[in-house]
Design an enzyme around this catalytic site. Structure first.
Site, PDB file in Angstrom:
ATOM      1  N   ALA A  16       2.756   4.446  -2.922  1.00 31.67           N
ATOM      2  CA  ALA A  16       2.428   5.301  -4.065  1.00 31.67           C
ATOM      3  C   ALA A  16       2.473   4.544  -5.390  1.00 31.67           C
ATOM      4  O   ALA A  16       1.776   4.917  -6.342  1.00 31.67           O
ATOM      5  CB  ALA A  16       3.381   6.505  -4.107  1.00 31.67           C
ATOM      6  N   HIS A  43       0.835  -1.201   0.000  1.00 31.60           N
ATOM      7  CA  HIS A  43       0.000   0.000   0.000  1.00 31.60           C
ATOM      8  C   HIS A  43       0.873   1.255   0.000  1.00 31.60           C
ATOM      9  O   HIS A  43       1.011   1.944   1.014  1.00 31.60           O
ATOM     10  CB  HIS A  43      -0.949  -0.003   1.200  1.00 31.60           C
ATOM     11  CG  HIS A  43      -2.036  -1.011   1.085  1.00 31.60           C
ATOM     12  ND1 HIS A  43      -2.028  -2.209   1.784  1.00 31.60           N
ATOM     13  CD2 HIS A  43      -3.166  -1.021   0.336  1.00 31.60           C
ATOM     14  CE1 HIS A  43      -3.115  -2.903   1.474  1.00 31.60           C
ATOM     15  NE2 HIS A  43      -3.818  -2.215   0.599  1.00 31.60           N
TER      16      HIS A  43
END
Length: 434
Positions: free
Chosen positions: A156, A154
């Site tokens: 960018a 989780h």
């Protein structure tokens, strides 16, 4: 709905896990506060006030700047015309085989910024909504910074991958012919911010550890509510939509929240049942704004969990990353003597087993219905890769089981005579004394 920031008073900084309160009105035209502010005519800004304006991630970054510490991963932007290999990749951004890992390396770790900015340009959203390019760039930088780089999954890059998948779905004939520019803007924004400030652990973990976010959102869609409110905080801080009528801005924030909240996996069956009912009745009218919004929700849900539908080389990497994150949470739970969450125990789970179950019970039902809605080459390609990847993991599990069986069969069993000669500390397998 605007939440008061009063509950933050007195809380240790370690608890402020990237909350940017949506109710704060930030002063100044520059959007983002100066990490080392100078006294203004109204008096100096306190450190506590500055801390409240920043998410935990950006607070740490700003603290390093104030102390003269050079950031470990400074932001580097591509030239305006996206030269070199990154430009070539962006020319094929609509390909389902788009390799976001390579693109992230080519953009010096700024895949989310450059991909989203490119798509805004591609759709002409900057001109249509009269967006300030400096504010847009600043907003995207803050969004990327608020994803936790240390999260295996989780982070960018996942947000960039979901944004690229969302673009592929927006290009599908049924959607491209019916979606408005506002729909497209919201779809891209939701994809880019849907996991903003994800802590790398799931909702049950936040609930059983009495995390303040779980209390704030009453144990309901805790992470998704936080992602949404964090996105709203950055929109207001960057003043990206400050030139729009306030009512339009608030409506956009509400619709953004509706899209992000739809990614709550615990509500999967709720959305899937509604989708299936619409398809059975054949009553989806994309001229209806509510129906278009629902399709955007389903598209974002598909984009969020599309990894098993990517080519094996990409899908396998994502599978390993998400499992690494699961197991890391399990290790934390074991360390603090908490009940280990499902899928998070590395002793009883494997990447292949987790993925096969995920594909069977979550991914296949959703993408089968999406293919009913949008029966295109892309949909068939995704289902094809899904079948191949599932078979690939099944084959790996069978190989591992076979290897383990051969190891067990190949291990010499001690004979009575040899057992008598062994040291008393070395006992035959199954001995009551072992």
């Amino acid at each position: 709905m605007v939440h008061s920031a009063s509950w933050l008073k007195g809380r240790p900084l370690c608890q402020l896990s990237a909350w940017a309160p949506s109710g704060i009105q930030h002063k100044g035209e520059q959007g983002r506060p100066d990490p080392c502010p100078q006294p203004e005519s109204a008096g100096p800004v306190s450190a506590r006030k500055i801390r409240r304006l920043l998410s935990f991630q950006r607070y740490l970054h700003s603290s390093r700047v104030c102390r003269g510490v050079t950031p470990q991963n400074p932001l580097h932007f591509l030239d305006h015309d996206y030269t070199g290999q990154a430009k070539c990749m962006l020319e094929k951004v609509g390909s389902w085989n788009f390799d976001i890992f390579i693109f992230d390396r080519l953009t010096n770790g700024n895949s989310l910024i450059n991909l989203t900015f490119h798509l805004f340009n591609h759709y002409g959203l900057i001109e249509l909504f009269q967006l300030d390019m400096v504010k847009l760039r600043r907003f995207l930088v803050m969004v990327q910074e608020d994803y936790h780089r240390q999260n295996p999954y989780h982070n960018a890059v996942h947000a960039a991958d979901v944004t690229q998948a969302m673009y592929c779905y927006l290009q599908e004939p049924k959607l491209s012919k019916s979606l408005t520019s506002c729909d497209i803007l919201l779809g891209l924004l939701a994809a880019a911010t849907h996991d903003l400030d994800h802590p790398g652990v799931n909702q049950p973990f936040l609930i059983k550890t009495n995390h303040y976010l779980a209390a704030l959102y009453q144990n309901t869609s805790v992470l998704e509510n936080h992602h949404w409110r964090s996105a709203v905080g950055l929109l207001r801080e960057s003043r990206l939509f400050s030139h729009l009528p306030s009512e339009d801005g608030l409506n956009m924030e509400r619709q953004l929240g509706s899209l992000i909240l739809a990614t709550d996996i615990s509500r999967q069956n709720e959305y899937l049942s509604k989708f299936r009912e619409h398809l059975d009745k054949e009553d989806l009218l994309l001229g209806n704004a509510g129906h278009r919004h629902f399709i955007l929700q389903m598209a974002l849900k598909c984009a969020d969990i599309c990894n098993p539908c990517r080519p094996w080389e990409l899908s396998k990497q994502w599978s390993e990353k998400v499992t690494e994150e699961f197991f890391h949470q399990g290790d934390i739970e074991k360390k603090h003597k908490l009940e280990v969450s499902p899928l998070c125990d590395s002793q009883t789970n494997s990447v292949g087993k987790i993925q096969i179950d995920f594909m069977t019970y979550v991914v296949e039902p959703l993408f089968a219905e999406w293919a009913r809605f949008s029966d295109t080459r892309l949909s068939q390609t995704m289902l094809g890769y899904l079948g191949l990847n599932k078979a690939g993991w099944s084959g790996m599990l069978q190989e591992q089981a076979g290897a383990a069986e051969e190891t067990d069969l190949g291990a010499p069993s001690p004979t009575p005579s040899s057992a008598e000669e062994t040291d008393s500390k070395v006992l035959p397998q199954g001995s009551k004394e072992s």
